[in-house]
Design a protein around this motif. Structure first.
Motif, PDB file in Angstrom:
ATOM      1  N   PHE A  45      30.977  43.474  23.225  1.00 25.10           N
ATOM      2  CA  PHE A  45      32.159  44.159  23.734  1.00 25.10           C
ATOM      3  C   PHE A  45      33.056  44.533  22.552  1.00 25.10           C
ATOM      4  O   PHE A  45      33.690  43.661  21.953  1.00 25.10           O
ATOM      5  CB  PHE A  45      32.923  43.250  24.705  1.00 25.10           C
ATOM      6  N   PRO A  46      33.127  45.819  22.229  1.00 25.92           N
ATOM      7  CA  PRO A  46      33.981  46.237  21.115  1.00 25.92           C
ATOM      8  C   PRO A  46      35.458  46.030  21.461  1.00 25.92           C
ATOM      9  O   PRO A  46      35.857  46.116  22.621  1.00 25.92           O
ATOM     10  CB  PRO A  46      33.669  47.726  20.939  1.00 25.92           C
ATOM     11  N   LYS A  47      36.217  45.718  20.446  1.00 25.72           N
ATOM     12  CA  LYS A  47      37.678  45.591  20.552  1.00 25.72           C
ATOM     13  C   LYS A  47      38.144  44.486  21.496  1.00 25.72           C
ATOM     14  O   LYS A  47      39.245  44.530  22.006  1.00 25.72           O
ATOM     15  CB  LYS A  47      38.306  46.927  20.941  1.00 25.72           C
ATOM     16  N   VAL A  48      37.302  43.491  21.750  1.00 24.50           N
ATOM     17  CA  VAL A  48      37.685  42.330  22.548  1.00 24.50           C
ATOM     18  C   VAL A  48      37.606  41.121  21.626  1.00 24.50           C
ATOM     19  O   VAL A  48      36.621  40.937  20.924  1.00 24.50           O
ATOM     20  CB  VAL A  48      36.734  42.128  23.753  1.00 24.50           C
ATOM     21  N   THR A  49      38.654  40.285  21.631  1.00 20.31           N
ATOM     22  CA  THR A  49      38.634  39.086  20.796  1.00 20.31           C
ATOM     23  C   THR A  49      37.909  37.958  21.535  1.00 20.31           C
ATOM     24  O   THR A  49      37.942  37.906  22.767  1.00 20.31           O
ATOM     25  CB  THR A  49      40.058  38.608  20.449  1.00 20.31           C
ATOM     26  N   PRO A  50      37.275  37.052  20.809  1.00 19.79           N
ATOM     27  CA  PRO A  50      36.612  35.925  21.459  1.00 19.79           C
ATOM     28  C   PRO A  50      37.570  35.079  22.309  1.00 19.79           C
ATOM     29  O   PRO A  50      37.211  34.613  23.385  1.00 19.79           O
ATOM     30  CB  PRO A  50      36.042  35.109  20.289  1.00 19.79           C
ATOM     31  N   GLU A  51      38.791  34.917  21.829  1.00 13.43           N
ATOM     32  CA  GLU A  51      39.770  34.110  22.561  1.00 13.43           C
ATOM     33  C   GLU A  51      40.108  34.737  23.913  1.00 13.43           C
ATOM     34  O   GLU A  51      40.172  34.049  24.932  1.00 13.43           O
ATOM     35  CB  GLU A  51      41.046  33.939  21.721  1.00 13.43           C
ATOM     36  N   ALA A  52      40.313  36.038  23.930  1.00 12.37           N
ATOM     37  CA  ALA A  52      40.617  36.731  25.190  1.00 12.37           C
ATOM     38  C   ALA A  52      39.412  36.688  26.126  1.00 12.37           C
ATOM     39  O   ALA A  52      39.562  36.477  27.332  1.00 12.37           O
ATOM     40  CB  ALA A  52      41.032  38.176  24.903  1.00 12.37           C
ATOM     41  N   ALA A  53      38.246  36.873  25.569  1.00  9.91           N
ATOM     42  CA  ALA A  53      37.024  36.848  26.379  1.00  9.91           C
ATOM     43  C   ALA A  53      36.813  35.469  26.990  1.00  9.91           C
ATOM     44  O   ALA A  53      36.448  35.355  28.165  1.00  9.91           O
ATOM     45  CB  ALA A  53      35.820  37.239  25.527  1.00  9.91           C
ATOM     46  N   LEU A  54      37.050  34.422  26.229  1.00 11.04           N
ATOM     47  CA  LEU A  54      36.779  33.059  26.678  1.00 11.04           C
ATOM     48  C   LEU A  54      37.579  32.709  27.938  1.00 11.04           C
ATOM     49  O   LEU A  54      37.040  32.121  28.879  1.00 11.04           O
ATOM     50  CB  LEU A  54      37.090  32.067  25.554  1.00 11.04           C
ATOM     51  N   LYS A  55      38.837  33.081  27.967  1.00 15.85           N
ATOM     52  CA  LYS A  55      39.670  32.774  29.132  1.00 15.85           C
ATOM     53  C   LYS A  55      39.126  33.475  30.379  1.00 15.85           C
ATOM     54  O   LYS A  55      38.987  32.867  31.441  1.00 15.85           O
ATOM     55  CB  LYS A  55      41.113  33.198  28.882  1.00 15.85           C
ATOM     56  N   ARG A  56      38.793  34.752  30.256  1.00 12.82           N
ATOM     57  CA  ARG A  56      38.259  35.496  31.406  1.00 12.82           C
ATOM     58  C   ARG A  56      36.886  34.964  31.825  1.00 12.82           C
ATOM     59  O   ARG A  56      36.563  34.889  33.008  1.00 12.82           O
ATOM     60  CB  ARG A  56      38.207  36.985  31.081  1.00 12.82           C
ATOM     61  N   LEU A  57      36.080  34.570  30.841  1.00 11.90           N
ATOM     62  CA  LEU A  57      34.751  34.037  31.146  1.00 11.90           C
ATOM     63  C   LEU A  57      34.843  32.708  31.902  1.00 11.90           C
ATOM     64  O   LEU A  57      34.083  32.471  32.843  1.00 11.90           O
ATOM     65  CB  LEU A  57      33.939  33.869  29.863  1.00 11.90           C
ATOM     66  N   ALA A  58      35.774  31.841  31.515  1.00 17.52           N
ATOM     67  CA  ALA A  58      35.944  30.562  32.210  1.00 17.52           C
ATOM     68  C   ALA A  58      36.324  30.796  33.669  1.00 17.52           C
ATOM     69  O   ALA A  58      35.818  30.117  34.573  1.00 17.52           O
ATOM     70  CB  ALA A  58      37.001  29.713  31.505  1.00 17.52           C
ATOM     71  N   GLN A  59      37.179  31.770  33.914  1.00 21.13           N
ATOM     72  CA  GLN A  59      37.562  32.096  35.289  1.00 21.13           C
ATOM     73  C   GLN A  59      36.357  32.629  36.069  1.00 21.13           C
ATOM     74  O   GLN A  59      36.168  32.295  37.244  1.00 21.13           O
ATOM     75  CB  GLN A  59      38.702  33.112  35.294  1.00 21.13           C
ATOM     76  N   ALA A  60      35.535  33.438  35.423  1.00 25.11           N
ATOM     77  CA  ALA A  60      34.349  33.999  36.080  1.00 25.11           C
ATOM     78  C   ALA A  60      33.332  32.906  36.405  1.00 25.11           C
ATOM     79  O   ALA A  60      32.706  32.925  37.469  1.00 25.11           O
ATOM     80  CB  ALA A  60      33.715  35.071  35.200  1.00 25.11           C
ATOM     81  N   VAL A  61      33.163  31.945  35.510  1.00 21.27           N
ATOM     82  CA  VAL A  61      32.241  30.826  35.748  1.00 21.27           C
ATOM     83  C   VAL A  61      32.710  30.028  36.964  1.00 21.27           C
ATOM     84  O   VAL A  61      31.913  29.680  37.843  1.00 21.27           O
ATOM     85  CB  VAL A  61      32.124  29.932  34.492  1.00 21.27           C
ATOM     86  N   ALA A  62      34.008  29.772  37.048  1.00 22.33           N
ATOM     87  CA  ALA A  62      34.555  29.044  38.198  1.00 22.33           C
ATOM     88  C   ALA A  62      34.355  29.837  39.485  1.00 22.33           C
ATOM     89  O   ALA A  62      33.989  29.277  40.515  1.00 22.33           O
ATOM     90  CB  ALA A  62      36.035  28.754  37.974  1.00 22.33           C
ATOM     91  N   ALA A  63      34.561  31.136  39.421  1.00 24.24           N
ATOM     92  CA  ALA A  63      34.410  31.991  40.606  1.00 24.24           C
ATOM     93  C   ALA A  63      32.968  32.014  41.103  1.00 24.24           C
ATOM     94  O   ALA A  63      32.729  32.223  42.297  1.00 24.24           O
ATOM     95  CB  ALA A  63      34.885  33.403  40.301  1.00 24.24           C
ATOM     96  N   GLU A  64      32.004  31.774  40.223  1.00 22.91           N
ATOM     97  CA  GLU A  64      30.594  31.761  40.613  1.00 22.91           C
ATOM     98  C   GLU A  64      30.152  30.405  41.156  1.00 22.91           C
ATOM     99  O   GLU A  64      28.976  30.204  41.434  1.00 22.91           O
ATOM    100  CB  GLU A  64      29.708  32.166  39.430  1.00 22.91           C
ATOM    101  N   GLY A  65      31.081  29.457  41.295  1.00 22.65           N
ATOM    102  CA  GLY A  65      30.765  28.193  41.944  1.00 22.65           C
ATOM    103  C   GLY A  65      30.260  27.082  41.048  1.00 22.65           C
ATOM    104  O   GLY A  65      29.700  26.103  41.534  1.00 22.65           O
ATOM    105  N   PHE A  66      30.459  27.205  39.755  1.00 18.35           N
ATOM    106  CA  PHE A  66      30.033  26.133  38.848  1.00 18.35           C
ATOM    107  C   PHE A  66      31.071  25.032  38.831  1.00 18.35           C
ATOM    108  O   PHE A  66      32.258  25.256  39.046  1.00 18.35           O
ATOM    109  CB  PHE A  66      29.813  26.690  37.438  1.00 18.35           C
TER     110      PHE A  66
END
Length: 136
Positions: A45-66
């Motif tokens: 993902f161009p122009k996305v920082t790892p820190e910003a991505a990590l927060k959104r990814l954690a929310q997505a993992v929770a939303a998928e029922g993990f």
């Protein structure tokens, strides 16, 4: 003219590999039913920082029922488990977000234990759904 054409083809093929989709990068290792299985994919993902991505990814993992979601900000990694069979044998997920020259590469690895079965299509869809949440 021919060397220019070859160079253009090489550049274009490299660009398309660089911009490959989550679905195109999906791979599976192991023997269904006989050994542990590992489902992997990634996307940049161009122009996305790892820190910003990590927060959104954690929310997505929770939303998928993990469950048991652990975020390691130092490693830019998320670890989670999922137990859907009732056997007490959990499946594991690891998602990482690492800096690249132009943005962030997100990798996702989902592992199931020997004897467990799942559909490649369902796993691909789920992993790519999580990875897609990297961007707002």
């Amino acid at each position: 003219m021919r060397p220019v054409l070859i160079a253009a083809v090489l550049i274009l093929s490299g660009a398309s590999a660089h911009a490959a989709s989550c679905e195109a990068n999906f791979s599976v290792g192991g023997v269904p039913g006989l050994s542990a299985m590992s489902f992997r994919t990634w996307q940049e993902f161009p122009k996305v920082t790892p820190e910003a991505a990590l927060k959104r990814l954690a929310q997505a993992v929770a939303a998928e029922g993990f469950d048991g979601i652990r975020t390691n900000k130092e490693l830019n990694a998320i670890d989670a488990v999922q137990e859907t069979t009732g056997s007490g044998r959990a499946q594991t997920l690891r998602v990482t977000a690492r800096k690249t020259k132009t943005g962030t590469r997100v990798d996702a690895i989902f592992n199931i234990q020997a004897g467990q079965l799942t559909s490649e299509g369902v796993v691909r869809e789920g992993l790519c759904k999580i990875i897609a949440e990297t961007t707002p």
